[in-house]
Enzyme design. Structure first.
Site, mmCIF file in Angstrom:
data_model
loop_
_atom_site.group_PDB
_atom_site.id
_atom_site.type_symbol
_atom_site.label_atom_id
_atom_site.label_comp_id
_atom_site.label_asym_id
_atom_site.label_seq_id
_atom_site.Cartn_x
_atom_site.Cartn_y
_atom_site.Cartn_z
ATOM 1 N N ASP A 1 -2.165 4.351 11.514
ATOM 2 C CA ASP A 1 -2.376 2.933 11.797
ATOM 3 C C ASP A 1 -2.154 2.001 10.612
ATOM 4 O O ASP A 1 -1.935 0.806 10.796
ATOM 5 C CB ASP A 1 -3.804 2.717 12.318
ATOM 6 C CG ASP A 1 -4.078 3.439 13.629
ATOM 7 O OD1 ASP A 1 -3.117 3.967 14.217
ATOM 8 O OD2 ASP A 1 -5.243 3.480 14.056
ATOM 9 N N CYS B 1 0.209 6.870 25.425
ATOM 10 C CA CYS B 1 -0.991 6.149 25.823
ATOM 11 C C CYS B 1 -1.382 6.614 27.229
ATOM 12 O O CYS B 1 -0.759 6.202 28.201
ATOM 13 C CB CYS B 1 -0.723 4.643 25.806
ATOM 14 S SG CYS B 1 -2.182 3.677 26.194
ATOM 15 N N VAL C 1 -12.012 4.122 -1.276
ATOM 16 C CA VAL C 1 -10.911 3.704 -2.146
ATOM 17 C C VAL C 1 -11.084 2.212 -2.458
ATOM 18 O O VAL C 1 -11.259 1.397 -1.561
ATOM 19 C CB VAL C 1 -9.536 3.935 -1.471
ATOM 20 C CG1 VAL C 1 -8.406 3.473 -2.392
ATOM 21 C CG2 VAL C 1 -9.359 5.398 -1.100
ATOM 22 N N CYS D 1 -4.355 1.723 19.910
ATOM 23 C CA CYS D 1 -4.383 2.069 21.333
ATOM 24 C C CYS D 1 -4.388 0.823 22.212
ATOM 25 O O CYS D 1 -5.413 0.410 22.754
ATOM 26 C CB CYS D 1 -5.567 2.956 21.683
ATOM 27 S SG CYS D 1 -5.351 3.665 23.325
ATOM 28 N N GLY E 1 -4.993 11.166 10.667
ATOM 29 C CA GLY E 1 -3.809 11.375 9.832
ATOM 30 C C GLY E 1 -4.132 12.044 8.509
ATOM 31 O O GLY E 1 -3.429 12.962 8.070
#
Length: 438
Positions: free
Chosen positions: A324, A367, A106, A189, A42
């Site tokens: 996620d 999936c 982070v 997943c 992402g």
């Protein structure tokens, strides 16, 4: 000397700059128009899209890892069909060129001051923020792990350190129980824990060991798969191949020295069952990233609290999320990230023009359920758990062509499409293939 040469090149003309990530330069600039947290699928995809939207010099990505992995292929690595090496590439090769790569972790996000602090104490301010920090694996929440991975019969397809242990355990299998677990938490997943079971069954048949194997899928869920259309097909496979499914069983302990796995019966709290194993595949409990959980960006559980239609944060309008780490009520997969990246790109472009977001994310996720070394059931569905299939055929059926798509086409699409911000999911093609009916 090499570092000095790199520094001189960075100081010279802007032409040389386009060939380097700006992380090769020493820069005092700690403010970015767009700051992306996380260099997974992402984060890299949105970094590439934001570079095109606002220019490379205005974008930074915070990511500590030197390697980037295409994780969906680990299902096949654990079954010996692909190599672990084929799943990874240096992060430097997937980072959008010219974008600042902050090689740190982070530590803290403060949306009230529009700042982020990294583990080396650096403070970075931003105008807009995209959070793509993924999901946290918690092997340690199962008693006896991660120490059990030092024993040869335990593996897990969920990390690069343990995926080859799955293949080793499968190769060394002689006779007894082969157990595959699914934890009592959200997971990325959700099909992967049973894909390796089907592949293990296929491998043991191929090597003549299946008659001496008792294959068991112990899942915390009350169903085999969340979408009925595909679950019905999977139950048929389970019965046909004599696989044992124990619903509402949650792995709580691994006694590797005795080759025992302890499961709690979720329908009878406090009751446990001990299973001996010859092979054990562990899917770890998972949870929100602690940095998000400890910030004002989290919902009550710790996930990034975003609008499910446009991926904009519910409280802070200059903050966005993908993948996620978010509380989007859909399965956490790379296919979902692809569809989300196109919607988020549109949302941000509208907000930059002071316009309202006009495209809605329908929860699309996919999936590819690998059922053997040459067949796949391609599950695709939306927020409502309704099938949202790309091809005008029954995708609940095992197909050889879908296996080739999973094993050969999708990795190519990932490296050269999604990570470059050029692939936003199959939505437009679905309409075309269904003659505009979907």
């Amino acid at each position: 000397m090499a570092a000095l040469r790199g520094l001189r090149q960075c100081r010279s003309t802007g032409i040389a700059m386009s060939h380097f990530h700006t992380s090769s330069c020493v820069s005092a600039k700690q403010h970015y128009k767009m700051l992306v947290l996380g260099g997974g699928s992402g984060g890299i995809a949105m970094g590439a899209r934001m570079k095109r939207m606002m220019g490379a010099e205005n974008v930074a990505i915070v990511e500590p890892s030197e390697m980037h992995y295409y994780q969906p292929i680990w299902t096949l690595v654990g079954a010996g069909a692909k190599t672990a090496a084929s799943s990874g590439r240096p992060t430097a090769t997937v980072m959008p060129s010219g974008v600042k790569w902050v090689k740190s972790k982070v530590q803290e996000i403060n949306p009230d001051t529009n700042t982020v602090r990294t583990d080396d104490g650096t403070e970075i301010s931003y105008e807009y923020l995209i959070v793509a920090l993924g999901i946290q694996l918690h092997y340690e929440k199962i008693k006896g792990l991660p120490e059990a991975f030092e024993h040869p019969k335990v593996g897990s397809n969920y990390s690069i350190q343990t995926v080859e242990k799955t293949w080793k355990a499968l190769q060394n299998f002689k006779e007894g129980n082969a157990i595959f677990s699914f934890p009592n938490t959200p997971v990325k997943c959700a099909g992967a824990p049973q894909k390796i079971m089907y592949l293990s069954d296929a491998y043991l048949r191929k090597t003549g060991k299946r008659a001496k194997a008792n294959i068991m899928y112990n899942t915390s869920l009350p169903v085999l798969f969340g979408i009925k259309k595909y679950a019905d097909s999977l139950w048929d496979i389970v019965k046909r191949r004599d696989l044992q499914v124990n619903l509402r069983h949650n792995l709580i302990e691994v006694r590797a020295d005795k080759c025992e796995a302890v499961f709690e019966d979720l329908d009878k709290p406090g009751e446990t069952k001990v299973f001996e194993y010859e092979m054990l595949h562990v899917t770890p409990p998972m949870g929100p990233n602690p940095v998000i959980k400890g910030s004002r960006l989290a919902d009550g559980i710790g996930w990034l609290d975003v609008n499910k239609d446009n991926l904009q944060h519910k409280t802070y309008p200059n903050v966005f999320g993908i993948g996620d780490c978010t509380n989007l009520p859909t399965a956490k997969t790379a296919a979902a990230v692809a569809a989300q990246s196109a919607i988020l790109n549109r949302t941000i472009s509208r907000i930059l023009k002071n316009e309202k977001p006009d495209k809605k994310y329908d929860g699309y996720t996919s999936c590819p359920l690998v059922t053997s070394y040459n067949t796949v059931i391609l599950a695709e569905f939306d927020y409502n758990g309704q099938p949202l299939e790309t091809f005008p055929i029954n995708q609940a059926k095992e197909r050889r062509i879908m296996y080739h798509m999973k094993a050969d086409l999708m990795p190519h699409l990932y490296w050269h499409g999604l990570l470059r911000g050029l692939w936003g999911g199959p939505g437009p093609y679905r309409k075309l293939l269904h003659l505009g009916m979907k």
